[in-house]
Design a protein around this motif. Structure first.
Motif, PDB file in Angstrom:
ATOM      1  N   ASP A   1      52.513  32.647 -62.787  1.00  7.31           N
ATOM      2  CA  ASP A   1      51.120  32.508 -62.353  1.00  7.31           C
ATOM      3  C   ASP A   1      50.943  33.076 -60.944  1.00  7.31           C
ATOM      4  OD1 ASP A   1      50.696  31.160 -64.733  1.00  7.31           O
ATOM      5  OD2 ASP A   1      50.758  29.168 -63.815  1.00  7.31           O
ATOM      6  N   SER A   2      51.869  32.724 -60.066  1.00 11.06           N
ATOM      7  CA  SER A   2      51.782  33.164 -58.676  1.00 11.06           C
ATOM      8  C   SER A   2      51.931  34.683 -58.568  1.00 11.06           C
ATOM      9  CB  SER A   2      52.874  32.471 -57.856  1.00 11.06           C
ATOM     10  OG  SER A   2      52.856  32.915 -56.519  1.00 11.06           O
ATOM     11  N   GLU A   3      52.877  35.249 -59.313  1.00 10.86           N
ATOM     12  CA  GLU A   3      53.089  36.697 -59.275  1.00 10.86           C
ATOM     13  C   GLU A   3      51.858  37.448 -59.765  1.00 10.86           C
ATOM     14  OE1 GLU A   3      56.837  38.250 -60.848  1.00 10.86           O
ATOM     15  OE2 GLU A   3      57.580  36.197 -60.830  1.00 10.86           O
ATOM     16  N   LEU A   4      51.277  36.978 -60.866  1.00  6.95           N
ATOM     17  CA  LEU A   4      50.095  37.658 -61.402  1.00  6.95           C
ATOM     18  C   LEU A   4      48.918  37.536 -60.438  1.00  6.95           C
ATOM     19  CD1 LEU A   4      50.233  36.690 -65.199  1.00  6.95           C
ATOM     20  CD2 LEU A   4      51.050  38.776 -64.075  1.00  6.95           C
ATOM     21  N   SER A   5      48.779  36.382 -59.810  1.00  7.65           N
ATOM     22  CA  SER A   5      47.695  36.189 -58.842  1.00  7.65           C
ATOM     23  C   SER A   5      47.847  37.142 -57.660  1.00  7.65           C
ATOM     24  CB  SER A   5      47.693  34.735 -58.353  1.00  7.65           C
ATOM     25  OG  SER A   5      46.683  34.536 -57.385  1.00  7.65           O
ATOM     26  N   GLU A   6      49.083  37.305 -57.199  1.00 10.93           N
ATOM     27  CA  GLU A   6      49.324  38.210 -56.076  1.00 10.93           C
ATOM     28  C   GLU A   6      49.045  39.661 -56.469  1.00 10.93           C
ATOM     29  OE1 GLU A   6      53.295  37.501 -54.801  1.00 10.93           O
ATOM     30  OE2 GLU A   6      52.886  35.451 -54.116  1.00 10.93           O
ATOM     31  N   LEU A   7      49.425  40.028 -57.672  1.00 14.51           N
ATOM     32  CA  LEU A   7      49.172  41.388 -58.129  1.00 14.51           C
ATOM     33  C   LEU A   7      47.680  41.652 -58.300  1.00 14.51           C
ATOM     34  CD1 LEU A   7      52.079  41.824 -60.697  1.00 14.51           C
ATOM     35  CD2 LEU A   7      51.711  43.201 -58.642  1.00 14.51           C
ATOM     36  N   LEU A   8      46.957  40.656 -58.817  1.00 10.05           N
ATOM     37  CA  LEU A   8      45.500  40.798 -58.947  1.00 10.05           C
ATOM     38  C   LEU A   8      44.863  41.021 -57.583  1.00 10.05           C
ATOM     39  CD1 LEU A   8      44.534  38.017 -61.540  1.00 10.05           C
ATOM     40  CD2 LEU A   8      44.337  40.495 -61.856  1.00 10.05           C
ATOM     41  N   ALA A   9      45.259  40.215 -56.624  1.00  7.67           N
ATOM     42  CA  ALA A   9      44.685  40.337 -55.281  1.00  7.67           C
ATOM     43  C   ALA A   9      45.003  41.703 -54.680  1.00  7.67           C
ATOM     44  CB  ALA A   9      45.216  39.221 -54.384  1.00  7.67           C
ATOM     45  N   ALA A  10      46.237  42.161 -54.875  1.00 12.82           N
ATOM     46  CA  ALA A  10      46.632  43.462 -54.329  1.00 12.82           C
ATOM     47  C   ALA A  10      45.844  44.589 -54.995  1.00 12.82           C
ATOM     48  CB  ALA A  10      48.135  43.670 -54.531  1.00 12.82           C
ATOM     49  N   MET A  11      45.642  44.500 -56.302  1.00  9.65           N
ATOM     50  CA  MET A  11      44.880  45.531 -57.007  1.00  9.65           C
ATOM     51  C   MET A  11      43.439  45.579 -56.539  1.00  9.65           C
ATOM     52  SD  MET A  11      46.202  45.721 -60.976  1.00  9.65           S
ATOM     53  CE  MET A  11      46.409  43.976 -61.280  1.00  9.65           C
ATOM     54  N   GLU A  12      42.860  44.436 -56.307  1.00  6.61           N
ATOM     55  CA  GLU A  12      41.449  44.398 -55.930  1.00  6.61           C
ATOM     56  C   GLU A  12      41.226  44.814 -54.479  1.00  6.61           C
ATOM     57  OE1 GLU A  12      39.726  40.730 -57.237  1.00  6.61           O
ATOM     58  OE2 GLU A  12      40.278  41.092 -59.333  1.00  6.61           O
ATOM     59  N   ARG A  13      42.314  44.801 -53.685  1.00  8.25           N
ATOM     60  CA  ARG A  13      42.218  45.290 -52.294  1.00  8.25           C
ATOM     61  C   ARG A  13      42.486  46.787 -52.214  1.00  8.25           C
ATOM     62  NH1 ARG A  13      45.609  40.805 -51.113  1.00  8.25           N
ATOM     63  NH2 ARG A  13      47.356  42.263 -50.967  1.00  8.25           N
ATOM     64  N   GLU A  14      43.269  47.310 -53.162  1.00  9.06           N
ATOM     65  CA  GLU A  14      43.767  48.679 -53.063  1.00  9.06           C
ATOM     66  C   GLU A  14      42.656  49.707 -53.283  1.00  9.06           C
ATOM     67  OE1 GLU A  14      45.714  51.334 -51.896  1.00  9.06           O
ATOM     68  OE2 GLU A  14      47.116  49.651 -52.235  1.00  9.06           O
ATOM     69  N   THR A  15      42.656  50.740 -52.461  1.00 12.87           N
ATOM     70  CA  THR A  15      41.669  51.814 -52.609  1.00 12.87           C
ATOM     71  C   THR A  15      42.311  53.150 -52.996  1.00 12.87           C
ATOM     72  OG1 THR A  15      41.816  52.284 -50.225  1.00 12.87           O
ATOM     73  CG2 THR A  15      40.072  50.762 -50.955  1.00 12.87           C
ATOM     74  N   ASP A  16      43.619  53.270 -52.807  1.00 11.02           N
ATOM     75  CA  ASP A  16      44.317  54.498 -53.174  1.00 11.02           C
ATOM     76  C   ASP A  16      44.581  54.500 -54.683  1.00 11.02           C
ATOM     77  OD1 ASP A  16      46.076  56.919 -52.274  1.00 11.02           O
ATOM     78  OD2 ASP A  16      47.341  55.738 -53.624  1.00 11.02           O
ATOM     79  N   HIS A  17      44.172  55.569 -55.358  1.00 15.95           N
ATOM     80  CA  HIS A  17      44.260  55.610 -56.815  1.00 15.95           C
ATOM     81  C   HIS A  17      45.701  55.532 -57.321  1.00 15.95           C
ATOM     82  CE1 HIS A  17      40.336  58.140 -56.427  1.00 15.95           C
ATOM     83  NE2 HIS A  17      40.131  56.863 -56.179  1.00 15.95           N
TER      84      HIS A  17
END
Length: 224
Positions: free
Chosen positions: A117-133
């Motif tokens: 759960d924690s890993e997926l949450s961190e990945l979601l947050a990172a994806m939603e912050r990322e702007t580089d394709h």
């Protein structure tokens, strides 16, 4: 059939019959040439081909061995071929991915842990912050692969990784609509896994991969 193909077929038959077992060292080259009725050149070409497929492994200073023949390891050998598939072929692979990842997501929900759960949450947050394709595509791959790994089937996870290897050559994250809808799909999958709901997780994963297929068909990006 060429001389090399004949040797490949004979070696495959020896392995399939159990005469050569996983981890076993091949006989010395002269003895193996005599056994197979092959020249050294044909034997060496056949060995190189089977090494490329992950069937044999050369160990420097030791000899050539039958690999452990783990399905996941051998499936990764498909990557070099899959990377040549054109877009229309990729669309077929994505359809297979939909079935595989739906199953994996359902299994991940059934087997989930707080750590997942924690890993997926961190990945979601990172994806939603990322702007580089490119970076976003890498994070997307990590998210999906983590779910496949959590599903507990190493062969399935390896096969999905091979299919995704070709998809990574097509940039769809430069399209705002794709980024927005993809984020929704990821959140739905993660929420179902966190809720320990295998059916919802499978449905969410299937819908998300279907959208990926639709985006590729609609926008038809060029590979890079």
């Amino acid at each position: 059939m060429t001389a090399k193909q004949d040797v490949v077929a004979q070696l495959r038959a020896l392995i399939a019959s159990g005469e050569l077992t996983p981890g076993q060292k091949l006989p010395a080259e002269p003895a193996l040439c005599d056994q197979l009725g092959a020249s050294r050149g044909s034997l060496r070409e056949a060995v190189r081909e089977l090494e490329a497929l992950g069937v044999l492994q050369a160990r420097h200073g030791s000899g050539t061995y039958v690999s452990q023949l783990r399905p996941a390891q051998m499936m990764r050998g498909f990557a070099a071929t899959v990377d040549l598939v054109p877009l229309d072929g990729l669309l077929e692979l994505v359809e297979i991915r939909r079935v595989l990842e739906s199953h994996a997501a359902g299994q991940a929900a059934a087997r989930a842990t707080p750590e997942l759960d924690s890993e997926l949450s961190e990945l979601l947050a990172a994806m939603e912050r990322e702007t580089d394709h490119t970076a976003l595509s890498d994070l997307d791959a990590r998210f999906h692969q983590r779910i496949c790994d959590a599903g507990g089937n190493e062969s399935l996870a390896a096969l999905v990784e091979v299919f995704r290897s070709r998809g990574s050559h097509y940039d769809i994250y430069s399209i705002e609509e794709v980024r927005r809808d993809s984020a929704k799909g990821h959140r739905a999958i993660a929420a179902a896994i966190t809720a320990r709901d295998p059916m919802a997780a499978a449905l969410a994963a299937g819908a998300h991969i279907t959208h990926t297929q639709d985006w590729l068909r609609r926008f038809r990006p060029r590979p890079h």
